[in-house]
Motif scaffolding. Structure first.
Motif, PDB file in Angstrom:
ATOM      1  N   ALA A 126       0.838  -1.192   0.000  1.00 40.46           N
ATOM      2  CA  ALA A 126       0.000   0.000   0.000  1.00 40.46           C
ATOM      3  C   ALA A 126       0.876   1.245   0.000  1.00 40.46           C
ATOM      4  O   ALA A 126       2.058   1.185   0.339  1.00 40.46           O
ATOM      5  CB  ALA A 126      -0.934   0.005   1.204  1.00 40.46           C
ATOM      6  N   ASP A 127       0.264   2.360  -0.392  1.00 43.19           N
ATOM      7  CA  ASP A 127       0.972   3.639  -0.358  1.00 43.19           C
ATOM      8  C   ASP A 127       0.646   4.424   0.901  1.00 43.19           C
ATOM      9  O   ASP A 127       1.313   5.407   1.210  1.00 43.19           O
ATOM     10  CB  ASP A 127       0.575   4.494  -1.560  1.00 43.19           C
ATOM     11  N   GLY A 128      -0.418   3.999   1.593  1.00 45.70           N
ATOM     12  CA  GLY A 128      -0.809   4.732   2.780  1.00 45.70           C
ATOM     13  C   GLY A 128      -1.691   3.877   3.660  1.00 45.70           C
ATOM     14  O   GLY A 128      -2.283   2.903   3.193  1.00 45.70           O
ATOM     15  N   LEU A 129      -1.767   4.260   4.930  1.00 46.23           N
ATOM     16  CA  LEU A 129      -2.440   3.434   5.913  1.00 46.23           C
ATOM     17  C   LEU A 129      -3.416   4.258   6.746  1.00 46.23           C
ATOM     18  O   LEU A 129      -3.132   5.392   7.112  1.00 46.23           O
ATOM     19  CB  LEU A 129      -1.377   2.849   6.842  1.00 46.23           C
ATOM     20  N   LEU A 130      -4.558   3.647   7.044  1.00 47.93           N
ATOM     21  CA  LEU A 130      -5.524   4.248   7.955  1.00 47.93           C
ATOM     22  C   LEU A 130      -5.805   3.245   9.061  1.00 47.93           C
ATOM     23  O   LEU A 130      -5.932   2.053   8.785  1.00 47.93           O
ATOM     24  CB  LEU A 130      -6.831   4.564   7.215  1.00 47.93           C
ATOM     25  N   PHE A 131      -5.897   3.709  10.280  1.00 48.55           N
ATOM     26  CA  PHE A 131      -6.251   2.763  11.325  1.00 48.55           C
ATOM     27  C   PHE A 131      -6.895   3.454  12.515  1.00 48.55           C
ATOM     28  O   PHE A 131      -6.832   4.677  12.653  1.00 48.55           O
ATOM     29  CB  PHE A 131      -5.060   1.908  11.761  1.00 48.55           C
ATOM     30  N   THR A 132      -7.491   2.644  13.354  1.00 49.83           N
ATOM     31  CA  THR A 132      -8.329   3.150  14.447  1.00 49.83           C
ATOM     32  C   THR A 132      -7.851   2.601  15.779  1.00 49.83           C
ATOM     33  O   THR A 132      -6.871   1.868  15.854  1.00 49.83           O
ATOM     34  CB  THR A 132      -9.785   2.703  14.236  1.00 49.83           C
ATOM     35  N   ARG A 133      -8.577   2.990  16.819  1.00 51.32           N
ATOM     36  CA  ARG A 133      -8.278   2.479  18.152  1.00 51.32           C
ATOM     37  C   ARG A 133      -6.813   2.704  18.533  1.00 51.32           C
ATOM     38  O   ARG A 133      -6.050   1.770  18.787  1.00 51.32           O
ATOM     39  CB  ARG A 133      -8.593   0.984  18.225  1.00 51.32           C
ATOM     40  N   ILE A 134      -6.472   3.967  18.578  1.00 54.08           N
ATOM     41  CA  ILE A 134      -5.091   4.352  18.799  1.00 54.08           C
ATOM     42  C   ILE A 134      -4.712   4.264  20.272  1.00 54.08           C
ATOM     43  O   ILE A 134      -5.491   4.656  21.147  1.00 54.08           O
ATOM     44  CB  ILE A 134      -4.878   5.798  18.308  1.00 54.08           C
ATOM     45  N   GLU A 135      -3.517   3.768  20.523  1.00 49.33           N
ATOM     46  CA  GLU A 135      -3.005   3.696  21.890  1.00 49.33           C
ATOM     47  C   GLU A 135      -2.163   4.936  22.194  1.00 49.33           C
ATOM     48  O   GLU A 135      -1.670   5.591  21.273  1.00 49.33           O
ATOM     49  CB  GLU A 135      -2.173   2.421  22.058  1.00 49.33           C
ATOM     50  N   THR A 136      -1.989   5.223  23.475  1.00 48.32           N
ATOM     51  CA  THR A 136      -1.275   6.448  23.853  1.00 48.32           C
ATOM     52  C   THR A 136       0.113   6.490  23.226  1.00 48.32           C
ATOM     53  O   THR A 136       0.547   7.528  22.734  1.00 48.32           O
ATOM     54  CB  THR A 136      -1.152   6.574  25.385  1.00 48.32           C
ATOM     55  N   PHE A 137       0.807   5.354  23.278  1.00 51.36           N
ATOM     56  CA  PHE A 137       2.082   5.286  22.573  1.00 51.36           C
ATOM     57  C   PHE A 137       1.992   4.143  21.580  1.00 51.36           C
ATOM     58  O   PHE A 137       2.629   3.104  21.729  1.00 51.36           O
ATOM     59  CB  PHE A 137       3.240   5.131  23.559  1.00 51.36           C
ATOM     60  N   ASP A 138       1.184   4.368  20.598  1.00 52.64           N
ATOM     61  CA  ASP A 138       0.847   3.317  19.653  1.00 52.64           C
ATOM     62  C   ASP A 138       2.074   2.847  18.867  1.00 52.64           C
ATOM     63  O   ASP A 138       2.726   3.649  18.201  1.00 52.64           O
ATOM     64  CB  ASP A 138      -0.231   3.840  18.683  1.00 52.64           C
ATOM     65  N   PRO A 139       2.395   1.570  18.960  1.00 49.84           N
ATOM     66  CA  PRO A 139       3.599   1.072  18.276  1.00 49.84           C
ATOM     67  C   PRO A 139       3.520   1.230  16.760  1.00 49.84           C
ATOM     68  O   PRO A 139       4.545   1.415  16.099  1.00 49.84           O
ATOM     69  CB  PRO A 139       3.649  -0.412  18.662  1.00 49.84           C
ATOM     70  N   ALA A 147       9.583   5.003   9.789  1.00 52.15           N
ATOM     71  CA  ALA A 147       9.742   4.576   8.394  1.00 52.15           C
ATOM     72  C   ALA A 147       9.343   5.683   7.422  1.00 52.15           C
ATOM     73  O   ALA A 147       9.519   5.533   6.217  1.00 52.15           O
ATOM     74  CB  ALA A 147       8.901   3.336   8.138  1.00 52.15           C
ATOM     75  N   ASP A 148       8.815   6.775   7.961  1.00 53.63           N
ATOM     76  CA  ASP A 148       8.341   7.884   7.139  1.00 53.63           C
ATOM     77  C   ASP A 148       7.325   7.403   6.102  1.00 53.63           C
ATOM     78  O   ASP A 148       7.397   7.739   4.918  1.00 53.63           O
ATOM     79  CB  ASP A 148       9.519   8.578   6.446  1.00 53.63           C
ATOM     80  N   PHE A 149       6.400   6.599   6.573  1.00 52.36           N
ATOM     81  CA  PHE A 149       5.367   6.043   5.690  1.00 52.36           C
ATOM     82  C   PHE A 149       4.056   6.767   5.969  1.00 52.36           C
ATOM     83  O   PHE A 149       3.674   6.946   7.131  1.00 52.36           O
ATOM     84  CB  PHE A 149       5.222   4.544   5.972  1.00 52.36           C
ATOM     85  N   PRO A 150       3.351   7.198   4.933  1.00 48.22           N
ATOM     86  CA  PRO A 150       2.140   8.010   5.130  1.00 48.22           C
ATOM     87  C   PRO A 150       1.012   7.237   5.822  1.00 48.22           C
ATOM     88  O   PRO A 150       0.725   6.095   5.460  1.00 48.22           O
ATOM     89  CB  PRO A 150       1.712   8.376   3.701  1.00 48.22           C
ATOM     90  N   ALA A 308     -12.660  12.523   5.958  1.00 48.87           N
ATOM     91  CA  ALA A 308     -11.559  13.402   6.354  1.00 48.87           C
ATOM     92  C   ALA A 308     -10.244  12.633   6.415  1.00 48.87           C
ATOM     93  O   ALA A 308      -9.194  13.133   5.983  1.00 48.87           O
ATOM     94  CB  ALA A 308     -11.861  14.037   7.713  1.00 48.87           C
ATOM     95  N   MET A 309     -10.294  11.413   6.928  1.00 47.12           N
ATOM     96  CA  MET A 309      -9.060  10.626   7.032  1.00 47.12           C
ATOM     97  C   MET A 309      -8.475  10.349   5.650  1.00 47.12           C
ATOM     98  O   MET A 309      -7.271  10.489   5.428  1.00 47.12           O
ATOM     99  CB  MET A 309      -9.340   9.309   7.760  1.00 47.12           C
ATOM    100  N   ALA A 310      -9.335   9.955   4.737  1.00 45.91           N
ATOM    101  CA  ALA A 310      -8.844   9.618   3.397  1.00 45.91           C
ATOM    102  C   ALA A 310      -8.280  10.852   2.703  1.00 45.91           C
ATOM    103  O   ALA A 310      -7.201  10.801   2.096  1.00 45.91           O
ATOM    104  CB  ALA A 310      -9.966   9.008   2.571  1.00 45.91           C
ATOM    105  N   GLU A 311      -8.981  11.961   2.827  1.00 45.59           N
ATOM    106  CA  GLU A 311      -8.478  13.182   2.179  1.00 45.59           C
ATOM    107  C   GLU A 311      -7.151  13.615   2.777  1.00 45.59           C
ATOM    108  O   GLU A 311      -6.243  14.036   2.075  1.00 45.59           O
ATOM    109  CB  GLU A 311      -9.503  14.306   2.339  1.00 45.59           C
ATOM    110  N   ARG A 316      -1.124  13.958   2.688  1.00 45.94           N
ATOM    111  CA  ARG A 316       0.145  13.510   3.257  1.00 45.94           C
ATOM    112  C   ARG A 316       0.983  12.788   2.206  1.00 45.94           C
ATOM    113  O   ARG A 316       2.197  12.973   2.127  1.00 45.94           O
ATOM    114  CB  ARG A 316      -0.138  12.564   4.431  1.00 45.94           C
ATOM    115  N   MET A 317       0.335  11.976   1.399  1.00 46.19           N
ATOM    116  CA  MET A 317       1.062  11.224   0.381  1.00 46.19           C
ATOM    117  C   MET A 317       1.613  12.157  -0.685  1.00 46.19           C
ATOM    118  O   MET A 317       2.611  11.854  -1.322  1.00 46.19           O
ATOM    119  CB  MET A 317       0.155  10.160  -0.241  1.00 46.19           C
ATOM    120  N   ARG A 318       0.943  13.298  -0.850  1.00 45.23           N
ATOM    121  CA  ARG A 318       1.458  14.282  -1.806  1.00 45.23           C
ATOM    122  C   ARG A 318       2.639  15.047  -1.225  1.00 45.23           C
ATOM    123  O   ARG A 318       3.222  15.892  -1.886  1.00 45.23           O
ATOM    124  CB  ARG A 318       0.350  15.270  -2.181  1.00 45.23           C
ATOM    125  N   GLY A 319       2.940  14.761   0.040  1.00 45.93           N
ATOM    126  CA  GLY A 319       4.138  15.353   0.606  1.00 45.93           C
ATOM    127  C   GLY A 319       3.907  16.476   1.593  1.00 45.93           C
ATOM    128  O   GLY A 319       4.857  17.061   2.097  1.00 45.93           O
TER     129      GLY A 319
END
Lengths: 340, 340
Positions: A126-139, A147-150, A308-311, A316-319
């Motif tokens: 994938a070129d980018g990632l979306l995810f939910t249920r974030i932890e305070t210091f999410d690994p 990795a500087d991955f969007p 909003a997340m996708a946009e 972000r992927m555009r830099g």
DNA sequence: TAGCGCTATTGAAACGTTATAAATCGGTGC
DNA sequence: GCACCGATTTATAACGTTTCAATAGCGCTA
């Protein structure tokens, strides 16, 4: 069979033959390279449109390394009703026409949450990632920042470095819920929290506790269960609390399920909603309008959230730098009490 | 920089150099070609495992034309609560470890339902398709059968030719629902149907009508609204019926939403569930256990459905003929009335 | 020992795209 | 008249894989 060539899928070579230019020229013309003469670009685009040319994703991907894919890590354990459906609808809606497609990969909170992320980066899925249920210091956030991955997270972390996120203001929700209940004369409020590790748990707790203290009223955070616990365990914990010496007369519920369970517990213990206790809830789906007795609720618009997340991810992927990329959905200050 | 080669992503060439075989040999060894000596295959697999080789999807896709992608057309208009979440979870679960990934594409029932399918075939975006909300003569099914493209539908059609499908026995559900209500002494049953074009509407109607006639009781199919109508329109239609000369004393509800709406209408018109009327429902999510008053319901297990659909699609893509590829989930004959 | 038939392996081409470096061409400056 | 320039265009290689056709090795038979 004789005229079969006509129906072949058009490729850059087809266009090259049709226009008389070389494949390389056609490629650059289509990508809008300014070093190609305007007239040439026009001719090529015309031919592309006429022949119905569509670039081959596999070839482009092989050459450029870009996949044209965005992956959503889907939290599998628990669902706020309609969460997945609404979020996904918002995401696909925002991505419609961009050429990106959405893939879904399960995120099992019991297992290693980092594993699917590693696989995706390692195998360039994938070129980018979306995810939910974030932890305070999410690994995952840590890993992706390194990795500087969007990516865009649905929820915040407590890392110092900025990263793109979209979130709902759960602290404001909790405060508003408390003050709604206080305004109705409630003096001892109950709360079931999500798992301790999630950031939004901290926001909810903070909002709830400070509002409760400011109002000078009593409270009880239900112990040993979370939003993700089986319904019967939540029900048992709430029932125990109701039978205790000082049962809550108001409940702040973070999802529909908890609200329904709380309502059931009230009914099953002989308490009457609106008399012995009130419930207020956060909801993702419109079903609350149909619940009787009516429950006051605030809606988290997950379709808008997904959109909003996708946009944001596209940007972000555009830099674009991550510093400005975040958005907090603030709940309406007033709770909807479904109309008469 | 000197030892950078070590961290390069391993490719077939890497393996070829490591083992001393040619790239072609390595490729065939990994694919298990029996014409490659067993010893060679073992050596190559060992090296692949040691170096962490993962085949490049883009390259394979470019060469073979196979995408390793399965696409789910996601019905966006209406959601049975938890439908999307459960179905997707089942699909990803079944596909886990197969190398296939799942992409989601919106299926807007208002728009041309064939359009996304055309795009997917034309641009070769997937190897197989899954979709829901099947029409009696579904244009997508017709198109895909003609194109001989693998798919599994969630629901049946009335085409003569066989195609793979997974379905829930809605006729049996309707019959069982009616007899449950009849056993409770109900004599006039109401039903809200999905849109006329869907096959499962026909199944529901047939099951409902024949059971009602066999029992010799009265019935009313609510006109002008469907499951997909806005809640308030369904509520208005049900309310009008309740205020009519012969209000139903039993409701068969095909989804959670309708059931909740019906329950609300009962409450709002001063009727008491279990006394003036009973409701029975089909549900996808477990929330019904938490609804008060308790509603008798039958569960359609959409996780199992998604799982079955994905597995069936894999078999179809492997070339199995469609004749044997279908599965009907038959509802439990007894309705769960949530325990005391 | 030449020739045959078999097994195991390999070189090379191809899928459709993009990026690099080089070629073409009319015009300019000297 | 020649070298050079900027503006366009092009040939070619490469991304990593699979597959076709060809080759190498080798034990057997005649």
């Amino acid at each position: 069979m004789t005229d079969g060539a006509q129906t072949e899928k058009p490729t850059l070579r087809t266009l090259a033959q049709a226009t008389g230019f070389a494949v390389a020229t056609v490629s650059r013309a289509l990508s809008g390279d300014p070093r190609i003469a305007a007239k040439t670009r026009a001719k090529v685009s015309e031919a592309a449109a006429r022949l119905g040319y569509v670039p081959d994703r596999a070839a482009r991907r092989l050459r450029t390394g870009r996949t044209q894919v965005i992956t959503l890590l889907l939290h599998t354990e628990h669902e706020f009703l309609g969460f997945t459906h609404e979020l996904l609808s918002g995401i696909t809606e925002a991505l419609d026409g961009t050429g990106y497609s959405v893939t879904v990969v399960p995120d099992s909170p019991g297992a290693d949450r980092l594993a699917p992320v590693r696989t995706i980066l390692r195998n360039n899925l994938a070129d980018g990632l979306l995810f939910t249920r974030i932890e305070t210091f999410d690994p995952r956030v840590r890993f992706l920042m390194e990795a500087d991955f969007p990516f865009v997270s649905h929820g915040r972390t407590e890392f110092a470095a900025a990263h793109p996120w979209v979130d709902f203001d759960n602290e404001a929700f909790a405060r508003a819920a408390v003050s709604h209940l206080v305004a109705r004369g409630r003096r001892r409020l109950g709360l079931v929290l999500p798992g301790e590790k999630y950031t939004f748990t901290q926001h909810l707790r903070y909002g709830f506790l400070s509002a409760v203290r400011e109002a000078g009223i009593d409270h009880q955070i239900v112990a040993d269960v979370t939003l993700d616990s089986p319904h019967d365990e939540i029900a048992a914990a709430l029932t125990a609390a109701r039978r205790g010496p000082a049962p809550p007369d108001g409940y702040v519920c973070v999802g529909e399920v908890t609200a329904l369970v709380a309502l059931a517990v009230l009914a099953d213990t002989g308490a009457v909603h609106g008399v012995d206790a009130d419930i207020v809830a956060k909801r993702a789906s419109p079903i609350f309008d149909d619940i009787r007795p009516r429950i006051a609720s605030v809606r988290e618009d997950l379709r808008a959230t997904g959109h909003a997340m996708a946009e944001m991810l596209l940007r972000r992927m555009r830099g674009e730098p991550p510093e400005q990329l975040h958005r907090l959905f603030v709940p309406q200050p007033r709770f909807d009490v479904p109309g008469r």
